[in-house]
Design a protein around this motif. Structure first.
Motif, mmCIF file in Angstrom:
data_model
loop_
_atom_site.group_PDB
_atom_site.id
_atom_site.type_symbol
_atom_site.label_atom_id
_atom_site.label_comp_id
_atom_site.label_asym_id
_atom_site.label_seq_id
_atom_site.Cartn_x
_atom_site.Cartn_y
_atom_site.Cartn_z
ATOM 1 N N TRP A 77 0.919 -1.323 -0.037
ATOM 2 C CA TRP A 77 -0.048 0.155 0.198
ATOM 3 C C TRP A 77 0.683 1.201 -0.168
ATOM 4 O O TRP A 77 0.372 2.371 -0.013
ATOM 5 C CB TRP A 77 -1.136 -0.155 1.185
ATOM 6 N N GLU A 78 2.192 1.201 -0.161
ATOM 7 C CA GLU A 78 3.045 2.449 -0.143
ATOM 8 C C GLU A 78 3.062 2.765 -1.623
ATOM 9 O O GLU A 78 3.645 3.913 -1.880
ATOM 10 C CB GLU A 78 4.265 1.893 0.233
ATOM 11 N N LYS A 79 2.810 2.174 -2.606
ATOM 12 C CA LYS A 79 2.700 2.382 -4.027
ATOM 13 C C LYS A 79 1.427 3.649 -4.338
ATOM 14 O O LYS A 79 0.651 3.690 -3.431
ATOM 15 C CB LYS A 79 2.148 1.315 -4.956
ATOM 16 N N SER A 80 1.672 4.081 -5.531
ATOM 17 C CA SER A 80 0.703 5.096 -6.004
ATOM 18 C C SER A 80 -0.240 4.718 -7.093
ATOM 19 O O SER A 80 -1.461 5.235 -7.053
ATOM 20 C CB SER A 80 1.407 6.261 -6.321
ATOM 21 N N TYR A 81 0.364 3.869 -8.151
ATOM 22 C CA TYR A 81 -0.278 3.680 -9.330
ATOM 23 C C TYR A 81 -0.690 2.158 -9.134
ATOM 24 O O TYR A 81 0.103 1.435 -9.519
ATOM 25 C CB TYR A 81 0.339 4.091 -10.640
ATOM 26 N N TYR A 82 -2.111 1.729 -9.255
ATOM 27 C CA TYR A 82 -2.507 0.641 -9.155
ATOM 28 C C TYR A 82 -3.414 0.272 -10.518
ATOM 29 O O TYR A 82 -4.485 1.030 -10.648
ATOM 30 C CB TYR A 82 -3.500 0.051 -8.083
ATOM 31 N N ASN B 139 -4.053 6.163 -7.235
ATOM 32 C CA ASN B 139 -4.260 6.352 -8.390
ATOM 33 C C ASN B 139 -4.844 5.177 -9.110
ATOM 34 O O ASN B 139 -4.159 4.205 -9.349
ATOM 35 C CB ASN B 139 -3.014 6.801 -9.347
ATOM 36 N N VAL B 140 -6.001 4.758 -9.590
ATOM 37 C CA VAL B 140 -6.545 3.639 -10.192
ATOM 38 C C VAL B 140 -6.432 3.916 -11.752
ATOM 39 O O VAL B 140 -7.054 4.656 -12.234
ATOM 40 C CB VAL B 140 -8.003 3.110 -9.696
ATOM 41 N N ILE B 141 -5.836 2.552 -12.567
ATOM 42 C CA ILE B 141 -5.881 2.531 -13.714
ATOM 43 C C ILE B 141 -6.604 1.515 -14.289
ATOM 44 O O ILE B 141 -6.727 0.451 -13.877
ATOM 45 C CB ILE B 141 -4.217 2.192 -14.294
ATOM 46 N N VAL B 142 -7.328 1.672 -15.274
ATOM 47 C CA VAL B 142 -8.072 0.793 -15.867
ATOM 48 C C VAL B 142 -7.907 0.842 -17.541
ATOM 49 O O VAL B 142 -7.116 1.639 -17.809
ATOM 50 C CB VAL B 142 -9.666 0.886 -15.832
ATOM 51 N N SER B 143 -7.982 -0.384 -18.304
ATOM 52 C CA SER B 143 -7.666 -0.471 -19.750
ATOM 53 C C SER B 143 -8.757 -0.562 -20.498
ATOM 54 O O SER B 143 -9.886 -1.050 -20.320
ATOM 55 C CB SER B 143 -6.957 -1.931 -19.924
ATOM 56 N N ASN C 159 -4.114 2.324 -21.146
ATOM 57 C CA ASN C 159 -4.075 2.458 -19.799
ATOM 58 C C ASN C 159 -4.604 3.979 -19.513
ATOM 59 O O ASN C 159 -3.839 4.664 -19.996
ATOM 60 C CB ASN C 159 -3.006 2.068 -18.907
ATOM 61 N N PHE C 160 -5.797 4.021 -18.846
ATOM 62 C CA PHE C 160 -6.201 5.363 -18.291
ATOM 63 C C PHE C 160 -6.724 5.412 -16.906
ATOM 64 O O PHE C 160 -7.150 4.263 -16.273
ATOM 65 C CB PHE C 160 -7.697 5.566 -19.097
ATOM 66 N N LEU C 161 -6.374 6.575 -16.313
ATOM 67 C CA LEU C 161 -6.739 7.032 -14.871
ATOM 68 C C LEU C 161 -8.222 6.913 -14.743
ATOM 69 O O LEU C 161 -8.974 7.492 -15.558
ATOM 70 C CB LEU C 161 -6.312 8.117 -14.684
ATOM 71 N N LEU C 162 -8.642 6.131 -13.786
ATOM 72 C CA LEU C 162 -10.204 6.130 -13.600
ATOM 73 C C LEU C 162 -10.334 7.226 -12.701
ATOM 74 O O LEU C 162 -9.901 7.441 -11.394
ATOM 75 C CB LEU C 162 -10.378 4.769 -12.946
ATOM 76 N N ILE D 65 -2.101 6.896 -19.019
ATOM 77 C CA ILE D 65 -1.151 6.396 -18.018
ATOM 78 C C ILE D 65 -0.005 5.572 -18.672
ATOM 79 O O ILE D 65 -0.341 4.475 -19.385
ATOM 80 C CB ILE D 65 -1.602 6.049 -16.788
ATOM 81 N N PRO D 66 1.130 6.030 -18.844
ATOM 82 C CA PRO D 66 2.270 5.018 -19.516
ATOM 83 C C PRO D 66 2.382 3.593 -18.606
ATOM 84 O O PRO D 66 2.388 3.827 -17.458
ATOM 85 C CB PRO D 66 3.388 5.960 -19.430
ATOM 86 N N ASP D 67 2.580 2.986 -19.407
ATOM 87 C CA ASP D 67 2.990 1.338 -18.773
ATOM 88 C C ASP D 67 3.901 1.573 -17.513
ATOM 89 O O ASP D 67 3.721 0.704 -16.692
ATOM 90 C CB ASP D 67 3.173 0.535 -19.777
ATOM 91 N N GLU D 68 4.926 2.285 -17.963
ATOM 92 C CA GLU D 68 6.163 2.044 -16.968
ATOM 93 C C GLU D 68 5.819 2.906 -15.630
ATOM 94 O O GLU D 68 6.521 2.755 -14.578
ATOM 95 C CB GLU D 68 7.550 2.587 -17.586
ATOM 96 N N LYS D 69 4.883 3.575 -15.691
ATOM 97 C CA LYS D 69 4.431 4.384 -14.345
ATOM 98 C C LYS D 69 3.654 3.584 -13.331
ATOM 99 O O LYS D 69 3.637 3.719 -12.244
ATOM 100 C CB LYS D 69 3.681 5.465 -14.861
ATOM 101 N N ILE D 70 3.140 2.479 -13.818
ATOM 102 C CA ILE D 70 2.170 1.559 -13.020
ATOM 103 C C ILE D 70 3.116 0.740 -12.292
ATOM 104 O O ILE D 70 4.061 0.042 -12.686
ATOM 105 C CB ILE D 70 1.183 0.955 -13.976
#
Length: 189
Positions: free
Chosen positions: A39-44, A71-75, A86-89, A111-116
């Motif tokens: 849970w210390e991460k930011s982009y999921y 930050n929640v990402i969906v495809s 990938n897009f920010l939800l 959202i770029p793949d490498e940011k996730i």
């Protein structure tokens, strides 16, 4: 067993599950997820379930992510080249169900793949080594290949692992861990 045999087996097992069983097991998986040190991460990145395939209900996981201000990402799937955009939800994201029954964003903030940093991966089956079986189109293998090598790959499954998936290839990207209703499995990949 081979991937093809496992797909047949686990599609049949999921087909027998009631909606109530799916919701109960999905909530159990979400509760286990809360115990993980992720849970210390930011982009999921999270998948939105294909209901007709009786996939895990990720609504519970979405509530956790939103409650933790992640930050929640969906495809959105590109069926021509089997890639995921990938897009920010956000509260204003418009979702539309595609021809295969996958809820997807119409557009949004890319959202770029490498940011996730964490990817929650849909699967049909997995084995004791962290190999996984999906629907066989390679969308997630292509996507995960583009992610940062440190990206955490987390599978969700209603079922325990198989001992071995026989026909794994070098293109198949394994899991770091997999969460089931009864246990969490950790792998060295």
């Amino acid at each position: 067993m081979t991937k093809k045999e496992l797909r047949t087996k686990y599609k049949a097992l999921r087909a027998r599950l009631s909606d109530q069983e799916i919701d109960t097991m999905s909530m159990d998986i979400a509760n286990r997820l809360l115990q993980l040190p992720i849970w210390e991460k930011s982009y999921y990145h999270i998948f939105l379930p294909i209901q007709k395939q009786k996939e895990i209900n990720t609504e519970f996981m979405l509530h956790i992510l939103q409650g933790k201000d992640k930050n929640v990402i969906v495809s959105k799937s590109n069926f021509e080249n089997h890639t995921l955009e990938n897009f920010l939800l956000t509260d204003t994201t418009v979702l539309k169900t595609n021809a295969l029954g996958i809820p997807e964003p119409v557009d949004g903030i890319p959202i770029p793949d490498e940011k996730i940093e964490v990817v929650f991966i849909p699967l049909l089956a997995f084995d004791q080594d962290g190999n996984r079986v999906g629907y066989g189109k390679g969308f997630y293998d292509i996507f995960l290949e583009k992610c940062d090598p440190k990206t955490l790959k987390v599978g969700f499954s209603f079922f325990s692992p198989e001992s071995k998936i026989e026909d794994i290839t070098p293109e198949d990207i394994g899991l770091d861990l997999c969460v089931t209703p009864l246990d969490t499995y950790y792998f060295k990949n």
